[in-house]
Design a protein around this motif. Structure first.
Motif, PDB file in Angstrom:
ATOM      1  N   ASN A   6       1.044  -1.198  -0.053  1.00 14.32           N
ATOM      2  CA  ASN A   6       0.013   0.187  -0.163  1.00 14.32           C
ATOM      3  C   ASN A   6       0.884   1.179  -0.099  1.00 14.32           C
ATOM      4  OD1 ASN A   6      -1.707   2.100   0.546  1.00 14.32           O
ATOM      5  ND2 ASN A   6      -2.953   1.096   2.026  1.00 14.32           N
ATOM      6  N   ILE A   7       0.982   1.839  -1.154  1.00  9.98           N
ATOM      7  CA  ILE A   7       1.738   2.986  -1.436  1.00  9.98           C
ATOM      8  C   ILE A   7       1.383   4.201  -0.478  1.00  9.98           C
ATOM      9  CG2 ILE A   7       2.671   2.365  -3.338  1.00  9.98           C
ATOM     10  CD1 ILE A   7       0.831   4.577  -4.833  1.00  9.98           C
ATOM     11  N   PHE A   8       0.295   4.331   0.210  1.00  9.17           N
ATOM     12  CA  PHE A   8      -0.250   5.296   0.979  1.00  9.17           C
ATOM     13  C   PHE A   8       0.105   4.926   2.288  1.00  9.17           C
ATOM     14  CE2 PHE A   8      -2.833   5.176  -3.014  1.00  9.17           C
ATOM     15  CZ  PHE A   8      -2.742   6.275  -3.251  1.00  9.17           C
ATOM     16  N   ALA A   9       0.545   4.102   2.825  1.00  6.30           N
ATOM     17  CA  ALA A   9       0.792   3.589   4.189  1.00  6.30           C
ATOM     18  C   ALA A   9       2.129   3.256   4.624  1.00  6.30           C
ATOM     19  CB  ALA A   9      -0.249   2.594   4.597  1.00  6.30           C
ATOM     20  N   ASP A  10       2.651   3.765   5.883  1.00  5.88           N
ATOM     21  CA  ASP A  10       3.926   2.933   6.184  1.00  5.88           C
ATOM     22  C   ASP A  10       3.649   1.809   7.165  1.00  5.88           C
ATOM     23  OD1 ASP A  10       6.320   2.818   7.461  1.00  5.88           O
ATOM     24  OD2 ASP A  10       6.438   4.521   8.630  1.00  5.88           O
ATOM     25  N   MET A  11       3.589   0.564   6.829  1.00  7.71           N
ATOM     26  CA  MET A  11       3.253  -0.338   7.514  1.00  7.71           C
ATOM     27  C   MET A  11       4.377  -1.294   7.518  1.00  7.71           C
ATOM     28  SD  MET A  11       0.431  -0.928   9.342  1.00  7.71           S
ATOM     29  CE  MET A  11       0.308  -1.991  10.416  1.00  7.71           C
ATOM     30  N   PRO A  12       4.945  -1.841   8.616  1.00  4.24           N
ATOM     31  CA  PRO A  12       5.943  -2.737   8.666  1.00  4.24           C
ATOM     32  C   PRO A  12       5.405  -3.994   8.437  1.00  4.24           C
ATOM     33  CG  PRO A  12       6.035  -1.499  10.814  1.00  4.24           C
ATOM     34  CD  PRO A  12       4.732  -0.984  10.018  1.00  4.24           C
ATOM     35  N   GLU A  13       6.120  -4.819   7.539  1.00  6.26           N
ATOM     36  CA  GLU A  13       5.451  -6.100   7.091  1.00  6.26           C
ATOM     37  C   GLU A  13       5.386  -7.203   8.346  1.00  6.26           C
ATOM     38  OE1 GLU A  13       7.810  -7.746   3.974  1.00  6.26           O
ATOM     39  OE2 GLU A  13       7.505  -6.158   2.445  1.00  6.26           O
ATOM     40  N   GLN A  14       6.413  -7.148   9.398  1.00  2.00           N
ATOM     41  CA  GLN A  14       6.281  -8.286  10.441  1.00  2.00           C
ATOM     42  C   GLN A  14       5.453  -7.992  11.758  1.00  2.00           C
ATOM     43  OE1 GLN A  14       7.681 -11.065   9.518  1.00  2.00           O
ATOM     44  NE2 GLN A  14       8.372 -10.284   7.733  1.00  2.00           N
ATOM     45  N   ILE A  15       4.622  -6.754  11.643  1.00  2.00           N
ATOM     46  CA  ILE A  15       3.828  -6.334  12.498  1.00  2.00           C
ATOM     47  C   ILE A  15       2.740  -7.378  12.769  1.00  2.00           C
ATOM     48  CG2 ILE A  15       2.229  -4.888  11.447  1.00  2.00           C
ATOM     49  CD1 ILE A  15       2.470  -2.891  13.832  1.00  2.00           C
ATOM     50  N   ALA A  16       2.209  -7.652  14.252  1.00  2.00           N
ATOM     51  CA  ALA A  16       1.146  -8.496  14.285  1.00  2.00           C
ATOM     52  C   ALA A  16       0.305  -8.114  15.714  1.00  2.00           C
ATOM     53  CB  ALA A  16       1.550  -9.981  14.646  1.00  2.00           C
ATOM     54  N   VAL A  17      -0.046  -6.769  15.300  1.00  2.00           N
ATOM     55  CA  VAL A  17      -0.983  -6.296  16.727  1.00  2.00           C
ATOM     56  C   VAL A  17      -2.161  -7.037  16.986  1.00  2.00           C
ATOM     57  CG1 VAL A  17      -2.198  -4.143  17.241  1.00  2.00           C
ATOM     58  CG2 VAL A  17       0.103  -3.786  16.120  1.00  2.00           C
ATOM     59  N   THR A  18      -2.904  -7.456  15.999  1.00  2.00           N
ATOM     60  CA  THR A  18      -4.132  -8.201  16.186  1.00  2.00           C
ATOM     61  C   THR A  18      -3.784  -9.381  17.036  1.00  2.00           C
ATOM     62  OG1 THR A  18      -4.608  -7.746  13.906  1.00  2.00           O
ATOM     63  CG2 THR A  18      -6.366  -9.177  15.246  1.00  2.00           C
ATOM     64  N   ASP A  19      -2.512  -9.837  16.675  1.00  2.00           N
ATOM     65  CA  ASP A  19      -2.477 -11.495  17.434  1.00  2.00           C
ATOM     66  C   ASP A  19      -2.190 -10.877  18.923  1.00  2.00           C
ATOM     67  OD1 ASP A  19      -2.950 -13.517  16.082  1.00  2.00           O
ATOM     68  OD2 ASP A  19      -0.950 -13.605  15.238  1.00  2.00           O
ATOM     69  N   ALA A  20      -1.232  -9.773  18.852  1.00  2.00           N
ATOM     70  CA  ALA A  20      -0.894  -9.356  20.471  1.00  2.00           C
ATOM     71  C   ALA A  20      -1.980  -9.005  21.132  1.00  2.00           C
ATOM     72  CB  ALA A  20       0.021  -8.309  20.083  1.00  2.00           C
ATOM     73  N   ALA A  21      -2.916  -8.135  20.670  1.00  2.00           N
ATOM     74  CA  ALA A  21      -4.164  -7.836  21.215  1.00  2.00           C
ATOM     75  C   ALA A  21      -5.022  -9.068  21.624  1.00  2.00           C
ATOM     76  CB  ALA A  21      -5.053  -6.989  20.401  1.00  2.00           C
ATOM     77  N   ALA A  22      -5.064 -10.043  20.718  1.00  2.00           N
ATOM     78  CA  ALA A  22      -6.061 -11.101  21.236  1.00  2.00           C
ATOM     79  C   ALA A  22      -5.448 -12.139  22.527  1.00  2.00           C
ATOM     80  CB  ALA A  22      -6.162 -11.921  19.859  1.00  2.00           C
ATOM     81  N   ASP A  23      -4.069 -12.224  22.272  1.00  2.16           N
ATOM     82  CA  ASP A  23      -3.271 -12.829  23.246  1.00  2.16           C
ATOM     83  C   ASP A  23      -3.686 -12.158  24.721  1.00  2.16           C
ATOM     84  OD1 ASP A  23      -2.363 -14.622  21.542  1.00  2.16           O
ATOM     85  OD2 ASP A  23      -0.342 -13.746  21.347  1.00  2.16           O
ATOM     86  N   PHE A  24      -3.468 -10.712  24.674  1.00  2.36           N
ATOM     87  CA  PHE A  24      -3.572 -10.026  25.952  1.00  2.36           C
ATOM     88  C   PHE A  24      -5.251 -10.226  26.483  1.00  2.36           C
ATOM     89  CE2 PHE A  24      -5.358  -5.889  27.934  1.00  2.36           C
ATOM     90  CZ  PHE A  24      -4.361  -6.021  28.818  1.00  2.36           C
ATOM     91  N   ILE A  25      -6.085 -10.161  25.538  1.00  5.48           N
ATOM     92  CA  ILE A  25      -7.427 -10.374  25.848  1.00  5.48           C
ATOM     93  C   ILE A  25      -7.620 -11.914  26.506  1.00  5.48           C
ATOM     94  CG2 ILE A  25      -9.792 -10.710  25.107  1.00  5.48           C
ATOM     95  CD1 ILE A  25      -9.049  -8.406  23.125  1.00  5.48           C
ATOM     96  N   GLU A  26      -6.983 -12.785  25.826  1.00  2.00           N
ATOM     97  CA  GLU A  26      -7.170 -14.199  26.440  1.00  2.00           C
ATOM     98  C   GLU A  26      -6.503 -14.579  28.033  1.00  2.00           C
ATOM     99  OE1 GLU A  26      -7.535 -16.484  22.152  1.00  2.00           O
ATOM    100  OE2 GLU A  26      -5.605 -16.238  22.959  1.00  2.00           O
ATOM    101  N   ARG A  27      -5.423 -13.797  28.021  1.00  2.48           N
ATOM    102  CA  ARG A  27      -4.573 -14.312  29.283  1.00  2.48           C
ATOM    103  C   ARG A  27      -4.980 -13.161  30.323  1.00  2.48           C
ATOM    104  NH1 ARG A  27      -0.671 -10.404  29.772  1.00  2.48           N
ATOM    105  NH2 ARG A  27      -0.009  -9.295  27.946  1.00  2.48           N
ATOM    106  N   ILE A  28      -5.485 -12.062  30.102  1.00  4.66           N
ATOM    107  CA  ILE A  28      -5.465 -11.049  31.378  1.00  4.66           C
ATOM    108  C   ILE A  28      -6.675 -11.491  32.259  1.00  4.66           C
ATOM    109  CG2 ILE A  28      -6.998  -9.561  30.229  1.00  4.66           C
ATOM    110  CD1 ILE A  28      -3.950  -8.378  32.448  1.00  4.66           C
ATOM    111  N   SER A  29      -6.264 -11.530  33.570  1.00  2.53           N
ATOM    112  CA  SER A  29      -7.184 -11.852  34.599  1.00  2.53           C
ATOM    113  C   SER A  29      -7.507 -10.579  35.509  1.00  2.53           C
ATOM    114  CB  SER A  29      -6.993 -13.150  35.428  1.00  2.53           C
ATOM    115  OG  SER A  29      -5.772 -12.750  36.275  1.00  2.53           O
ATOM    116  N   PHE A  30      -8.466 -10.606  36.530  1.00  7.17           N
ATOM    117  CA  PHE A  30      -8.521  -9.396  37.234  1.00  7.17           C
ATOM    118  C   PHE A  30      -7.420  -9.511  38.398  1.00  7.17           C
ATOM    119  CE2 PHE A  30     -10.042  -7.388  41.197  1.00  7.17           C
ATOM    120  CZ  PHE A  30     -10.685  -6.413  40.667  1.00  7.17           C
ATOM    121  N   ALA A  31      -6.827 -10.480  38.712  1.00  3.90           N
ATOM    122  CA  ALA A  31      -5.739 -10.634  39.295  1.00  3.90           C
ATOM    123  C   ALA A  31      -4.492  -9.889  38.853  1.00  3.90           C
ATOM    124  CB  ALA A  31      -5.067 -11.907  39.856  1.00  3.90           C
ATOM    125  N   ASP A  32      -4.448  -9.814  37.747  1.00  4.88           N
ATOM    126  CA  ASP A  32      -3.394  -9.178  36.950  1.00  4.88           C
ATOM    127  C   ASP A  32      -3.423  -7.681  36.904  1.00  4.88           C
ATOM    128  OD1 ASP A  32      -2.281 -11.772  36.207  1.00  4.88           O
ATOM    129  OD2 ASP A  32      -3.409 -11.626  34.507  1.00  4.88           O
TER     130      ASP A  32
END
Length: 482
Positions: A6-32
């Protein structure tokens, strides 16, 4: 060159924010959750509850309520100020709009000079609305589970907003409507227990539903951006729970949310930060608003109040007022003369006129009756804004402004706004000031008993057995009992 680039965006190829967000949601507990995160979250909760009440009788909310009642459907959750229940997404649309109706909800802040004030999101209302609505739909959601969902949504929403390049807002998108969709989605997904493919697909659905453009600032539709963010976030989660498909990495890639909506991400921030590290609610923090208008006006309003009180300036003694500021304030705060209370929220002449006339700028002053009065219309015409090149050259890392008041007797009073603005992380509202704000939000809508119950429940949220009670507390006590 790759055809996928996408010539209109500065987007690193190796980024994985969706996975990182999902991992955070899956593991976070009230105790954390750190204790300070919970404590600050309870302040945001209390502020948000007061704002739902404040907006519940606004004309824009009444229109949405009429539409929701006529549409009808599954009885998932209450409409604000009513005993009527409607489907969860529809209830969220109305409640979310109610929370932003007065533009009095909290503001995400940033340490990044590129993210000038105003570019980020109002973080509380989308995840809080989704949590309140879904607590009613699901039933049996205790206070700890409720706060976990709310704070998880708050954190993911803020990180997406912080990591996205500022072009998102500069091009005309309204972050609270766009990024707020993810806050509502994550809170709902957490309560539903989504994981794996379904959780990731929900991000894809939310990304395609996110919307809101800045031309509607100063109209009924700006608060609707937040209401739709709440509605769309819940819709995305409910569809994902049923197996509805979407791109599992929709925040990333050349055609993902970051690239298309914001022109990319901050490589440095994504490399140095993570979800929950640090918690955005603490670092850089959140601003709880003392005034029901754009946060960019707040330091200038406080300065005007100080000048008027210290010099004991009567309205008739003011010949003219000049506000000197940079484009970071003057561009979004765009109405030279406010014709109604919605425009007044984005007008320095209107806000300063309130201070000149009433030495107050609260819910009463931000009303059509007050703004349209002859005194207000006349005073606004004595106040003008001026681009200050010296202020502009200092950058946009803080909100800078100064005021010059010329008096009818030939005198002059002037001063600079405090860069440690009231309500911000460096100068937060006290607990007593926050409680006073909540009571002012509820004035005329909840009696003293109802206000007390609302405040006490928010402060002891971890101990309640069913968070659906919160929706009942937004009604008059008679409704609660009934």
């Amino acid at each position: 060159m790759s055809v996928a680039r996408n010539i209109f965006a500065d987007m690193p190829e190796q980024i994985a924010v969706t996975d990182a967000a999902a991992d955070f949601i899956e593991r976070i507990s009230f105790a954390d959750l750190p204790l300070e995160v919970i404590q600050t979250g309870k302040r945001c909760l209390l502020d948000g509850l007061g704002l739902y009440v404040a907006g519940s009788d606004h004309e824009m909310v009444e229109i949405l309520i009429e539409e929701a009642v006529e549409t009808g459907g599954r009885e998932d959750a209450l409409l604000p100020g009513r005993s009527v229940r409607v489907p969860a997404p529809m209830a969220a649309r109305v409640l979310g709009t109610s929370g932003h109706a007065h533009d009095w909800d909290d503001t995400q802040v940033s340490n990044d000079p590129d993210h000038i004030y105003g570019l980020l999101t109002h973080p509380t209302i989308p995840p809080l609305t989704a949590s309140i609505v879904m607590a009613q739909k699901l039933g049996g959601v205790d206070g700890r589970r409720f706060m976990l969902a709310f704070l998880t949504g708050f954190e993911v929403e803020c990180k997406i907003s912080e990591w996205m390049l500022p072009q998102h807002y500069q091009r005309g998108m309204h972050s609270s409507g766009t990024v707020g969709t993810f806050g509502a989605y994550v809170a709902t997904a957490k309560l539903l227990g989504l994981s794996g493919e379904k959780l990731r697909a929900g991000f894809g659905i939310a990304a395609s539903l996110a919307s809101g453009i800045r031309c509607n600032f100063g109209t009924m539709t700006k608060p609707l951006h937040v209401g739709r963010a709440c509605e769309n976030g819940i819709t995305a989660a409910l569809l994902a729970a049923r197996g509805y498909g979407a791109d599992p990495a929709a925040l990333d890639g050349p055609w993902g949310f970051f690239a298309v909506h914001g022109g990319g991400v901050s490589r440095e921030k994504v490399g140095q930060q993570d979800f929950g590290s640090p918690w955005s609610i603490l670092e850089p923090g959140v601003s709880i608003k003392p005034y029901p208008c754009g946060v960019l006006t707040h330091p200038t309003i406080d300065l005007m109040l100080r000048l008027v009180i210290d010099a004991d300036i009567a309205p008739e003694a003011i010949e003219s007022v000049t506000v000197h500021a940079g484009t970071n304030i003057l561009k979004p705060i765009r109405y030279p003369i406010a014709a109604n209370h919605l425009q007044a929220k984005f007008s320095l002449p209107a806000a300063l006129s309130m201070i000149a006339l009433a030495r107050s700028a609260g819910k009463r002053e931000f009303s059509d009756e007050f703004v349209r009065s002859n005194a207000m219309q006349a005073m606004q015409r004595r106040i003008r804004t001026e681009l200050d090149q010296e202020i502009e050259a200092q950058g946009f890392d803080v909100m800078r402004s100064r005021i010059t008041i010329r008096l009818a007797d030939g005198g002059e009073v002037a001063g600079w706004a405090d860069e440690r603005y009231r309500g911000g992380p460096d100068n937060p509202l006290s607990d007593a000031d926050l409680e006073a704000k909540v009571r002012s939000c509820c004035e005329g809508l909840l009696d003293r008993f109802g206000q007390d119950r609302l405040i006490q429940t928010a402060r002891s949220i971890e101990s309640i057995s069913d968070a659906a009670t919160l929706a009942l507390l937004l009604q008059e006590p008679a409704e609660v009992v009934g």
